[in-house]
Design an enzyme around this catalytic site. Sequence first.
Site, PDB file in Angstrom:
ATOM      1  N   ASP A   1      -2.312  -5.042  -0.056  1.00  0.00           N
ATOM      2  CA  ASP A   1      -1.933  -6.345   0.498  1.00  0.00           C
ATOM      3  C   ASP A   1      -2.686  -6.677   1.774  1.00  0.00           C
ATOM      4  OD1 ASP A   1      -0.592  -4.394   1.948  1.00  0.00           O
ATOM      5  OD2 ASP A   1       1.398  -5.251   1.660  1.00  0.00           O
TER       6      ASP A   1
ATOM      7  N   GLN B   1       0.810  -1.218   0.000  1.00  0.00           N
ATOM      8  CA  GLN B   1       0.000   0.000   0.000  1.00  0.00           C
ATOM      9  C   GLN B   1       0.846   1.272   0.000  1.00  0.00           C
ATOM     10  OE1 GLN B   1      -3.076  -1.467   3.266  1.00  0.00           O
ATOM     11  NE2 GLN B   1      -3.903   0.208   2.044  1.00  0.00           N
ATOM     12  N   HIS B   2       0.186   2.389  -0.298  1.00  0.00           N
ATOM     13  CA  HIS B   2       0.703   3.749  -0.105  1.00  0.00           C
ATOM     14  C   HIS B   2       1.776   4.197  -1.097  1.00  0.00           C
ATOM     15  CE1 HIS B   2      -1.413   3.267   3.657  1.00  0.00           C
ATOM     16  NE2 HIS B   2      -0.521   2.431   4.142  1.00  0.00           N
TER      17      HIS B   2
END
Length: 497
Positions: A241, A79-80
């Site tokens: 994830d 992520q991110h």
Amino acid sequence: MELVAGIDAGTQSLKVVVYDPDARSLVASASAPLELTSAADGSREQRPDDWVAALQGCFAAIDPALRSLIAALAVSGQQHGFVPIDAAGKVLAPAKLWCDTSTAAECVQIMDAVGGAARTIELAGNPVLAGYTASKLPWTKMHRPDAYARLATILLPHDYLNFVLTGQRFCEYGDASGTGWLDVRTRTWSDELLHATDPQRDLAGCLPRIAAPDEVFDIAPEAAVALGLPPTVKVAVGGGDNMMAAIGTGCVVPGRLAMSLGTSGTLFAFSDTPVVDPNGAWAAFCSSTGGWLPLICTMNCTVVTGQVADAFGFSSRDGDGYLHATPPGADGLVMLPFLNGERTPDLPQGKGVLAGLDTTNMTPAHIYRAAMEGATYALKFGYDAFVGAGMQFDRIVLTGGGSNSGQWRQLVADVFGLPVDVPTQPEGAAFGAALQALWAVAHARGDAASIAAITDRHVALDPLRSARPDPSRSEAYAAAYTRFLRHLDAITPLYRG
């Protein structure tokens, strides 16, 4: 026979699993390592081209006969991350990752522009924390002006792999929650936060559309050829994830708690309503299945145990012997394992601290245990916020690389005072992506089965890897956790401001 595949693009490696839904068995898997570039300012970056090369290498390692039977696939991604691409789809710069803390100042700037952290939570359900995508945009504007000038679309790592697979630019609610721009209550982009991030530009025009959780796409012909897949393969939206690990562990109905022991540590629980904390004690994310996924994330988990093992010349695969040779609490040794800075607790500029050394505990085994205990205590710190908000759980479902350690499974059971179960499929995120693909393609064919029905059918637990709390050890860990909290209180002023 039709098969489904799950792709998990993580920080340390990219994995592919192929699952046979009829036989309920994994029929193939492959993994390729990924290189991480680090800098002293907290930058953590990867080259998206490396993800694509790893993806191609993993599929090349799978029997062509099995590849020919794959009907659908989905991507799970870290992520991110921030992947800037131009109008032609060219990547403009390395991807800044979830564990990148070089943009901590930009987080504060964005939140200050809307009136502070509390107002940010009012607008989106979350503060903008170090590592979130939003802060990477102004950093790029300052440090990579050429990339900023040519920027056409902002993609997350999972979105970029979907772009490679389908030729289409889209995202999904779960992963989009971690940008810092999505109002998780309404599942819409916050215009006010977008403007605060860049007042000179309409960032909404740089964001891809948000696809529905059960939407499917055709694989691009060139991607099918490159991966050796049938041209009829369908690509489901996939997700972050953690959202895919929620599916892979069956955490898709209220009351279930899952923990992932990977490079980062995460603790998450499904909810059918938004679960927002006004103080931002947890991440109030959407799930990738139509609900919400309140989540605790630590930035230092297996990365810490791995580095300690490397420093002392042994493999973390052999770490259980070192745990077995030392007592709970590591004879007073405490590690605050904030090697990458930390998100829970919120110390983006934090550093690792080893405290309580003496002549008896200055051994590789004690330090390894202190690293594992410290990573677990950081998750317990977040879990306490869940419990303080009234959430109740009767067990933990464990996934991620750390779940392969029998000693770590028992440690979690003893520290949290809850039974621990482990699914038979150890790669929770990749397996969850495969199940998401199975669910989405079934919907596309008119089968209305819920994601809960899918996970009930396919997520099985391994009774040989279960752990139950031991009261005597739980008492010792409770004292050690209190010691950890005292040291945390002591060092917090050093790394805040």
